[in-house]
Scaffold this active site. Structure first.
Site, mmCIF file in Angstrom:
data_model
loop_
_atom_site.group_PDB
_atom_site.id
_atom_site.type_symbol
_atom_site.label_atom_id
_atom_site.label_comp_id
_atom_site.label_asym_id
_atom_site.label_seq_id
_atom_site.Cartn_x
_atom_site.Cartn_y
_atom_site.Cartn_z
ATOM 1 N N ASP A 165 0.874 -1.162 0.000
ATOM 2 C CA ASP A 165 0.000 0.000 0.000
ATOM 3 C C ASP A 165 0.920 1.223 0.000
ATOM 4 O O ASP A 165 2.125 1.115 0.275
ATOM 5 C CB ASP A 165 -0.894 -0.016 1.245
ATOM 6 N N ASP A 195 -0.091 5.217 0.847
ATOM 7 C CA ASP A 195 -0.314 6.196 1.917
ATOM 8 C C ASP A 195 -0.250 5.512 3.270
ATOM 9 O O ASP A 195 -1.017 4.584 3.552
ATOM 10 C CB ASP A 195 -1.680 6.871 1.761
#
Length: 334
Positions: A15, A17
């Site tokens: 991922d 952020d």
């Protein structure tokens, strides 16, 4: 052969952020982690629910931070949403886009016609995060859905991590329409749906991928749905208090303070920890209570406590048996 956690996998799916960066600043250790995986010849992919950038833009952003990335390694919820719309709609169909220009471009490149109002006679609405989205765009989307347009959401993350704290994410904007329409979107494309992870694994021909994320409700739940192992890092949204009460479908395989956990023994990151003692910590079970004694690395205490809370001890029944334990539990809000 190395026994570090990442060595047991042929693909690491990150991922972005809260894992690799916060807004536009790399998280400490991210550059080094990616480069070490490159050196070890472990395949890398990036999967993001943020629909405000295209894959090439994400790769450029990462490279600008010193994190190596190629556009082909990036899967975005914007691209996935546009591809799914193209599968379900005839070529050239009008789609009302609520979000950033990146989402509009993905819709256009998928052979569909992006419009911005009910007057454009949309047959579908696609809603993704965009920092400029406001009442006008949401109002047009509301009207279009009421008129019969199918409603796609790229993702439903309630917040976005930032150096100043969590900010409203696309899920918060989806909630506005959900309230106005008194219904849910017809289709949610991004995590926790497993599609982004399956795509990343297929593109890398990976047999044993590892998902690395900071959110239990998207990254980890999506990994569980995809049948993949996962590592939760505590550099983003989900924290220790969230992990202690995580439902089975949101429980990671491993937990680490940050990405350096990829290069430590897997046995030191597995959650829950095996046994009642890890490092300098010890958990004592006393009926419906659990007492944490000792001191040491916080993440080791967290792994121990997951073992008792996941087996039925309420979080409010976890007590401190030492000064260090008391400070830790207070800091976690437990």
């Amino acid at each position: 052969m190395s026994d570090h956690l990442a060595a047991g996998y042929d693909l690491c799916v990150f991922d972005l952020d809260g894992v690799v960066f916060l807004i536009d600043t790399p998280i400490p250790g991210a550059v080094e982690a990616v480069e070490r995986l490159r050196t070890d010849r472990t395949a890398i992919a990036y999967a993001t629910n943020n629909a405000s950038r295209r894959a090439a833009d994400v790769a450029a952003l990462l490279n600008g931070m010193g994190v190596s990335a190629a556009p082909a390694e990036v899967s975005t919820s914007a691209g996935a949403a546009a591809a799914l719309l193209a599968e379900r709609l005839p070529a050239g169909a009008n789609v009302l886009v609520v979000g950033a220009e990146a989402l509009r471009a993905e819709v256009r490149d998928a052979g569909l016609n992006p419009v911005d109002s009910l007057a454009g006679e949309p047959v579908a609405v696609v809603q993704g995060y965009g920092p400029e989205v406001g009442w006008k765009e949401l109002a047009e989307a509301s009207l279009a859905v009421r008129a019969g347009a199918v409603w796609f959401a790229t993702n439903t993350d309630r917040t976005l991590p930032s150096p100043r704290g969590p900010l409203p994410g696309n899920g918060s904007l989806v909630a506005v329409l959900r309230t106005a329409l008194d219904r849910d979107p017809d289709v949610v494309v991004g995590k926790p749906q497993p599609g982004l992870f399956h795509t990343a694994a297929a593109q890398a021909s990976a047999r044993k991928p590892l998902v690395i994320g900071d959110r239990l409700d998207t990254d980890i739940e999506g990994a569980v749905a995809a049948g993949m192992d996962s590592l939760l890092v505590l550099t983003g949204v989900s924290g220790p208090a969230d992990l202690l009460v995580a439902a089975p479908e949101r429980r990671p395989t491993y937990v680490a303070a940050d990405l350096s956990g990829l290069f430590r023994p897997a046995s030191g990151a597995v959650v829950p920890a095996d046994g009642d003692t890890v490092g300098g910590w010890r958990v004592e079970r006393d009926g419906d209570r659990a007492i944490l004694h000792g001191s040491g690395e916080p993440v080791d205490a967290l792994r121990l406590l997951c073992g008792v809370t996941w087996s039925g001890v309420p979080v409010h029944a976890v007590e401190a048996g030492s000064g260090a334990a008391g400070e830790l539990l207070t800091g976690w809000g437990v």
